[in-house]
Scaffold this motif. Structure first.
Motif, PDB file in Angstrom:
ATOM      1  N   ALA A  70     -16.526  -0.297   2.961  1.00 53.99           N
ATOM      2  CA  ALA A  70     -15.834   0.793   2.276  1.00 53.99           C
ATOM      3  C   ALA A  70     -15.262   0.315   0.942  1.00 53.99           C
ATOM      4  O   ALA A  70     -15.330   1.033  -0.064  1.00 53.99           O
ATOM      5  N   LEU A  71     -14.729  -0.888   0.920  1.00 57.81           N
ATOM      6  CA  LEU A  71     -14.193  -1.452  -0.312  1.00 57.81           C
ATOM      7  C   LEU A  71     -15.300  -1.639  -1.353  1.00 57.81           C
ATOM      8  O   LEU A  71     -15.120  -1.314  -2.534  1.00 57.81           O
TER       9      LEU A  71
ATOM     10  N   SER B 192       0.833  -1.209   0.000  1.00 61.25           N
ATOM     11  CA  SER B 192       0.000   0.000   0.000  1.00 61.25           C
ATOM     12  C   SER B 192       0.869   1.260   0.000  1.00 61.25           C
ATOM     13  O   SER B 192       0.602   2.208  -0.747  1.00 61.25           O
TER      14      SER B 192
ATOM     15  N   THR C  32      -4.485  -0.867   1.286  1.00 62.47           N
ATOM     16  CA  THR C  32      -4.628  -0.157   2.562  1.00 62.47           C
ATOM     17  C   THR C  32      -5.820  -0.696   3.346  1.00 62.47           C
ATOM     18  O   THR C  32      -5.722  -0.936   4.559  1.00 62.47           O
ATOM     19  N   LEU C  33      -6.941  -0.896   2.660  1.00 64.86           N
ATOM     20  CA  LEU C  33      -8.117  -1.434   3.348  1.00 64.86           C
ATOM     21  C   LEU C  33      -7.883  -2.866   3.835  1.00 64.86           C
ATOM     22  O   LEU C  33      -8.279  -3.221   4.948  1.00 64.86           O
TER      23      LEU C  33
ATOM     24  N   GLY D 202      -5.790  -2.883   6.847  1.00 65.42           N
ATOM     25  CA  GLY D 202      -6.619  -2.505   7.999  1.00 65.42           C
ATOM     26  C   GLY D 202      -7.393  -3.683   8.550  1.00 65.42           C
ATOM     27  O   GLY D 202      -7.532  -3.838   9.770  1.00 65.42           O
TER      28      GLY D 202
ATOM     29  N   LEU E 196     -14.632  -1.953   6.962  1.00 60.71           N
ATOM     30  CA  LEU E 196     -13.629  -1.818   5.903  1.00 60.71           C
ATOM     31  C   LEU E 196     -14.062  -2.521   4.614  1.00 60.71           C
ATOM     32  O   LEU E 196     -13.823  -2.013   3.517  1.00 60.71           O
TER      33      LEU E 196
END
Length: 121
Positions: A85-86, A3, A58-59, A62, A82
């Motif tokens: 969000a993806l 990332s 990045t996700l 996380g 998360l």
């Protein structure tokens, strides 16, 4: 690390692309504007790839970090946020791509503009 590397590469390539392309288009020889636009168009896929690789990695880091640091209940909640969000990013990407998609044969070329300008003179 994926990332970080992809995000830094995306930032660096975008910066160099905008600086070099604008410099070429404004101070280059005849035809440099066409060359700059063609160069931007050719490199945009790589920049988009690096950007999305950075977002997804990045996700995902996380999600992995949540499972390492927190307990099962908290990690499940954070992972679902998360992943949501993806999914939201994927939907936004698809809707933006559909809104701005055009076939390469529909693109205006500079030759078309030259024919129009030549007809008026």
């Amino acid at each position: 690390m994926i990332s970080l590397a992809s995000n830094v590469l995306c930032l660096a390539e975008t910066t160099m692309l905008s600086v070099c392309a604008s410099s070429l288009s404004t101070r280059g020889a005849d035809g440099s504007m066409v060359r700059a636009v063609d160069g931007i168009y050719q490199l945009r896929r790589r920049v988009f790839y690096l950007f999305w690789l950075g977002v997804v990695s990045t996700l995902l880091s996380g999600v992995f970090g949540a499972w390492i640091i927190f307990g099962a209940v908290e990690a499940s909640l954070l992972s679902s946020i998360l992943v949501a969000a993806l999914v939201a990013f994927a939907r936004a990407r698809r809707s933006i791509k559909e809104a701005f998609f055009f076939a390469p044969c529909d693109a205006v070329s500079f030759d078309d503009l030259r024919r129009v300008a030549g007809a008026r003179v």
